[in-house]
Design an enzyme around this catalytic site. Structure first.
Site, PDB file in Angstrom:
ATOM      1  N   LYS A 119      47.827  36.116  -8.592  1.00 22.77           N
ATOM      2  CA  LYS A 119      48.662  35.557  -9.666  1.00 22.77           C
ATOM      3  C   LYS A 119      49.412  34.311  -9.187  1.00 22.77           C
ATOM      4  O   LYS A 119      49.448  33.273  -9.859  1.00 22.77           O
ATOM      5  CB  LYS A 119      49.670  36.595 -10.175  1.00 22.77           C
ATOM      6  CG  LYS A 119      50.688  36.027 -11.169  1.00 22.77           C
ATOM      7  CD  LYS A 119      50.009  35.467 -12.411  1.00 22.77           C
ATOM      8  CE  LYS A 119      50.946  34.632 -13.260  1.00 22.77           C
ATOM      9  NZ  LYS A 119      51.910  35.377 -14.047  1.00 22.77           N
TER      10      LYS A 119
ATOM     11  N   CYS B 111      56.589  29.721 -15.492  1.00 26.04           N
ATOM     12  CA  CYS B 111      55.612  30.147 -14.469  1.00 26.04           C
ATOM     13  C   CYS B 111      55.329  29.074 -13.425  1.00 26.04           C
ATOM     14  O   CYS B 111      55.528  29.255 -12.237  1.00 26.04           O
ATOM     15  CB  CYS B 111      54.274  30.469 -15.140  1.00 26.04           C
ATOM     16  SG  CYS B 111      54.316  31.740 -16.336  1.00 26.04           S
TER      17      CYS B 111
END
Ligand code: SAJ
Length: 456
Positions: free
Chosen positions: A224, A278
């Site tokens: 991720k 993010c």
């Protein structure tokens, strides 16, 4: 152990597994609704009393356009399958607990795990024998083993892979597409044992139509954070190429188009900066475990390039005004776009925040317009009227319709600074205007190239 997992898998198939979701934000709330809609009994836990109250009334606390979420929430709450609480004691008997709390980084780019540690500590105190705890929040590699495992063992008195099991299934959602992403994005199921990873895949199969890849939780942590660091580095390359195009009086979009004709090339879009929840954060999570031990240079350098871009917009504004004998101090500047992403109301880490603060520090009168951010809605024409410059920071659909010559007529001085390649296709209208775009400032003589040094 095998007996336990078979039992859990059977219960999942019969939807008898009790699920809890800790943290009911833009990730936890939709995933709780999805599991409830799949037939499970789900209990959500959040520290915000008002958020819990709204949810139990079947009202979504998530603003902005999230197709299907408000309706799904109302349905699963009214069916009794989903309820929210602030009390961890309500999840004492659940089999699977998902953790979806914030995992920001601080000013030194170090992970801030206060919320994660508090959640894990509270979960440990009520943890049922044989329960599976799955962290969905994005964490730095090494966090599950180095932070979550010891805290859960200490607060529960149980041992990993004996009294409880651990997993990491990083979220992959984007604002505006939360429910669609949960169903359609592949997920990495990183377990504390192969059996735990297998149970995770069985659980997520009830709500995910895409690939479910089982692995260990360290691999899941790396995947991720690496996927977002990869995007940040690629955006930084586009931005640095744009600066080089400016210094050479070239047009970045023309160069990009021709580079991308070469097989295997995909130069992304240069722009006014990189915002969001993010991309600015995950590269720091990725390097956190190594940066003090190894010569990690590329990923931090890419962050520096991307963080510089709103400052570069400031330099372009200075340059444009100077051609009309003006300075930023006392100039009226219209900033079009305050969100971090096109057609979004999300302003987290928006490059516009940096630019507006810098402009005001330089004495500018700043007028902000953004069709998606409630405090800045209104006609763009009103924002640019009487302004000395129009600065475009976000590629909102609304701005794509603007004709440069109409825009110029609203301005006192025709200075347009284009941070998102919005007007690259209206080159014919550039004459008579002072148009400066990221990666395209024309063959202007006398531009002080020192402006493009990285020292802000
Ligand atoms: N940006 C550029 N140039 C580009 C692309 C983006 O300057 O070529 C800027 C955007 O303007 C924005 C920032 O970068 O300010 C982030 O944009 P994004 O398109 O990456 O959108 P995000 O922040 O929503 O990123 C999410 C991420 N998804 C998850 O973390 C699950 C990312 O991994 C995805 O690649 C991205 O969505 C996506 O759109 O696919």
């Amino acid at each position: 152990m095998a007996i336990m997992f078979d039992l859990v898998e059977n219960n999942i198939a019969k939807r008898e597994t009790q699920i809890a979701v800790v943290g009911l934000g833009y990730v936890g709330l939709p995933v709780a609704c999805c599991f409830a809609a799949a037939g499970f009994e789900v209990t959500g836990v959040d520290i915000q009393v008002e958020r819990v109250r709204q949810i139990n009334e079947g009202v979504s606390p998530i603003k902005g356009c999230e197709p299907g979420l408000a309706e799904l929430l109302a349905t699963v709450v009214s069916s009794g399958r989903f309820q929210a609480t602030t009390d961890y004691d309500q999840i004492r008997d659940v089999d699977i607990i998902l953790i979806n709390v914030e995992t920001p980084v601080d000013a030194d780019h170090k992970p801030k795990y206060k919320a994660l540690q508090a959640a894990i500590r509270s979960v440990g105190q009520i943890l049922k024998d044989g329960a599976l705890v799955i962290v969905e929040s994005t964490v730095a590699p090494g966090t599950i083993y180095g932070v979550v495992k010891p805290l859960l063992e200490a607060s529960s008195g149980k041992k990993l892979n004996d009294g409880f099991f651990l997993g990491h299934c990083p979220e992959r959602v984007m604002p505006g597409k939360l429910l669609a992403n949960i169903a359609e994005m592949s997920r990495v199921c990183g377990g504390s044992s192969p059996e735990a990873a297998h149970v995770m895949a069985s659980l997520y199969r009830t709500i995910v139509r895409a690939d479910l890849d089982t692995t260990d939780y360290v691999t899941a942590e790396l995947v991720k954070t690496a996927e977002n660091a990869f995007r940040d580095v690629n955006i930084a390359f586009a931005n640095e190429l744009a600066l080089i195009c400016e210094a050479n009086g070239a047009d970045f979009m023309a160069v990009r188009e021709l580079v991308n004709k070469s097989p295997g090339r995909n130069v992304l879009l240069a722009g006014a900066g990189v915002g969001g929840h993010c991309i600015p954060k995950d590269p720091w999570l990725l390097v956190n475990s190594s940066i003090d031990k190894l010569p990690i240079r590329l990923i931090p350098a890419a962050r520096e390039v991307n963080e510089y871009m709103p400052y570069h917009m400031l330099h372009l504004i200075e340059t444009g005004l100077a051609r009309h004998g003006l300075e930023i101090d006392g100039a009226r500047i219209a900033v079009l776009g305050y969100a971090y992403l096109e057609n979004s109301d999300d302003t987290r880490n928006s490059p516009s925040i940096t630019l507006v603060n810098q402009l005001r520090e330089c004495g500018a009168i700043v007028v902000i317009q953004d069709p998606h951010v409630p405090e800045f809605v209104g006609p763009w024409e009103d924002a640019v009227r009487e302004a000395n410059a129009a600065v475009f920071m976000v590629a909102h659909e609304e701005y794509l319709q603007i004709k440069l010559n109409e825009l110029a007529q609203c301005l006192v001085t025709p200075v347009i600074v284009d941070g998102r390649q919005l007007f690259a296709g209206q080159r014919a209208a550039f004459s008579g205007l002072t148009y400066l775009g990221i990666g395209n400032i024309g063959k202007s003589p006398g531009i002080d190239s020192s402006l493009w040094l990285l020292n802000k």
